[in-house]
Design a protein around this motif. Sequence first.
Motif, PDB file in Angstrom:
ATOM      1  N   ARG A   4      -0.250  -0.933  -8.118  1.00 58.77           N
ATOM      2  CA  ARG A   4      -1.232   0.144  -8.025  1.00 58.77           C
ATOM      3  C   ARG A   4      -0.482   1.411  -7.671  1.00 58.77           C
ATOM      4  O   ARG A   4       0.562   1.375  -7.032  1.00 58.77           O
ATOM      5  CB  ARG A   4      -2.275  -0.166  -6.956  1.00 58.77           C
ATOM      6  N   THR A   5      -1.040   2.532  -8.087  1.00 64.36           N
ATOM      7  CA  THR A   5      -0.420   3.819  -7.813  1.00 64.36           C
ATOM      8  C   THR A   5      -1.119   4.468  -6.619  1.00 64.36           C
ATOM      9  O   THR A   5      -2.346   4.514  -6.554  1.00 64.36           O
ATOM     10  CB  THR A   5      -0.507   4.736  -9.038  1.00 64.36           C
ATOM     11  N   TYR A   6      -0.288   4.958  -5.706  1.00 63.05           N
ATOM     12  CA  TYR A   6      -0.773   5.560  -4.469  1.00 63.05           C
ATOM     13  C   TYR A   6      -0.141   6.929  -4.276  1.00 63.05           C
ATOM     14  O   TYR A   6       0.924   7.211  -4.821  1.00 63.05           O
ATOM     15  CB  TYR A   6      -0.369   4.705  -3.262  1.00 63.05           C
ATOM     16  N   THR A  50       4.295   3.448  -6.708  1.00 61.81           N
ATOM     17  CA  THR A  50       3.563   2.226  -7.023  1.00 61.81           C
ATOM     18  C   THR A  50       3.957   1.165  -6.009  1.00 61.81           C
ATOM     19  O   THR A  50       5.065   1.187  -5.451  1.00 61.81           O
ATOM     20  CB  THR A  50       3.856   1.720  -8.446  1.00 61.81           C
ATOM     21  N   ASP A  81      -5.164   5.588  -2.801  1.00 59.16           N
ATOM     22  CA  ASP A  81      -4.882   5.193  -4.179  1.00 59.16           C
ATOM     23  C   ASP A  81      -5.449   6.214  -5.153  1.00 59.16           C
ATOM     24  O   ASP A  81      -6.246   7.084  -4.791  1.00 59.16           O
ATOM     25  CB  ASP A  81      -5.346   3.770  -4.479  1.00 59.16           C
ATOM     26  N   ASP A 183      -3.175   5.847 -13.640  1.00 59.41           N
ATOM     27  CA  ASP A 183      -2.501   4.603 -14.056  1.00 59.41           C
ATOM     28  C   ASP A 183      -2.400   4.521 -15.572  1.00 59.41           C
ATOM     29  O   ASP A 183      -3.196   5.024 -16.297  1.00 59.41           O
ATOM     30  CB  ASP A 183      -3.257   3.384 -13.525  1.00 59.41           C
TER      31      ASP A 183
END
Length: 183
Positions: A4-6, A50, A81, A183
């Motif tokens: 996941r992208t944060y 990520t 996120d 994403d």
Amino acid sequence: MLNRTYAALLRGINVGGHKKVPMARLRTLLEGLGHGDVRTHLQSGNAVFTADGGDEETLAAGIRQAIEKEFGFAVDVLVRDGAYLRAVAEACPFPAADLEPRQLHVTYFSAPVDEARFAALDRKDFLPEEFRLGDRALYLYAPEGLGRSKLAEILSRPGLTRGIIATSRNWNTVTRLVEMTRD
């Protein structure tokens, strides 16, 4: 588990020569924690990365501890996120497309806040400036910019943010972080 992208939002670094955190070293630090696709935005403590799972609080705590170990000082860190950042931008109660980016700011909070926290403020005293609350966020409209905002000065006082982490970003940074975390 899916990456996941944060975004990591660091509070109060590289301001007035205090708490200096070079972005290249921050990127290296985040990579050393096992995070991937690390990028930074500006010099003001915005990093995108990520990670394989993990909750936002755990990720923030890891970054906070690593910064203190690496640089020798504590820094408040919020991790959010990409979906949350997009939701905050989309929920903006002000007409962002019609305003100059310097007029609009978002303060991200580490926990939900309610109107009771701000009940002592007479909002009419600050017009045309105004603020509205969102999901762990406060939207500030300051027509003359943050530097001239009397409301921003009041909102940043420790009494109003007691017990929570609060860090603000201008609208340009808000939208750039949304783009960077897609994403």
